[in-house]
Design a protein around this motif. Structure first.
Motif, mmCIF file in Angstrom:
data_model
loop_
_atom_site.group_PDB
_atom_site.id
_atom_site.type_symbol
_atom_site.label_atom_id
_atom_site.label_comp_id
_atom_site.label_asym_id
_atom_site.label_seq_id
_atom_site.Cartn_x
_atom_site.Cartn_y
_atom_site.Cartn_z
ATOM 1 N N LYS A 23 0.297 6.931 2.131
ATOM 2 C CA LYS A 23 1.250 7.199 1.057
ATOM 3 C C LYS A 23 1.965 5.929 0.612
ATOM 4 O O LYS A 23 2.499 5.872 -0.480
ATOM 5 N N ARG A 24 1.994 4.932 1.485
ATOM 6 C CA ARG A 24 2.643 3.669 1.161
ATOM 7 C C ARG A 24 1.636 2.807 0.398
ATOM 8 O O ARG A 24 0.663 2.344 0.951
ATOM 9 N N ARG A 25 1.882 2.619 -0.862
ATOM 10 C CA ARG A 25 0.958 1.856 -1.694
ATOM 11 C C ARG A 25 1.666 0.640 -2.261
ATOM 12 O O ARG A 25 2.884 0.607 -2.386
ATOM 13 N N SER A 27 1.504 -0.359 -5.319
ATOM 14 C CA SER A 27 2.094 -0.041 -6.624
ATOM 15 C C SER A 27 3.476 0.599 -6.472
ATOM 16 O O SER A 27 4.358 0.359 -7.294
ATOM 17 N N ASP A 28 3.665 1.389 -5.430
ATOM 18 C CA ASP A 28 4.986 1.982 -5.183
ATOM 19 C C ASP A 28 6.020 0.910 -4.823
ATOM 20 O O ASP A 28 7.161 0.961 -5.274
ATOM 21 N N ARG A 32 9.367 -0.126 -7.016
ATOM 22 C CA ARG A 32 10.726 -0.214 -6.477
ATOM 23 C C ARG A 32 11.376 -1.551 -6.807
ATOM 24 O O ARG A 32 12.587 -1.639 -6.975
#
Length: 75
Positions: A23-25, A27-28, A32
């Motif tokens: 879930k940690r990408r 792009s995320d 942020r």
């Protein structure tokens, strides 16, 4: 340790980190960084850009434009 060995080790660690938590990408994380820290979304759910980054981008664009204008005028 050579630079290539360090780069390879960092790459392997990054891949391991992302494989452990899909879930940690990247792009995320990038999103942020660009979001407004006080209010990341507006009332409609759209992204709000960090005002400091927006101001820096405008100043950079103006400085680059002035550089181009003065370099064209000189020649």
């Amino acid at each position: 340790m050579k630079a290539n060995a360090q780069l390879g080790e960092m790459h392997d660690r990054l891949i391991d980190c992302y494989m452990q938590n899909p879930k940690r990408r990247f792009s995320d994380a990038l999103l942020r960084l660009v979001e407004d820290p006080l209010k990341p979304r507006d009332e409609d759910g759209r992204l709000r850009v960090n005002p400091i980054l927006l101001l820096l981008a405008i100043v950079f664009a103006l400085a680059f434009g002035m550089f181009l204008v003065f370099s064209m005028v000189q020649s």
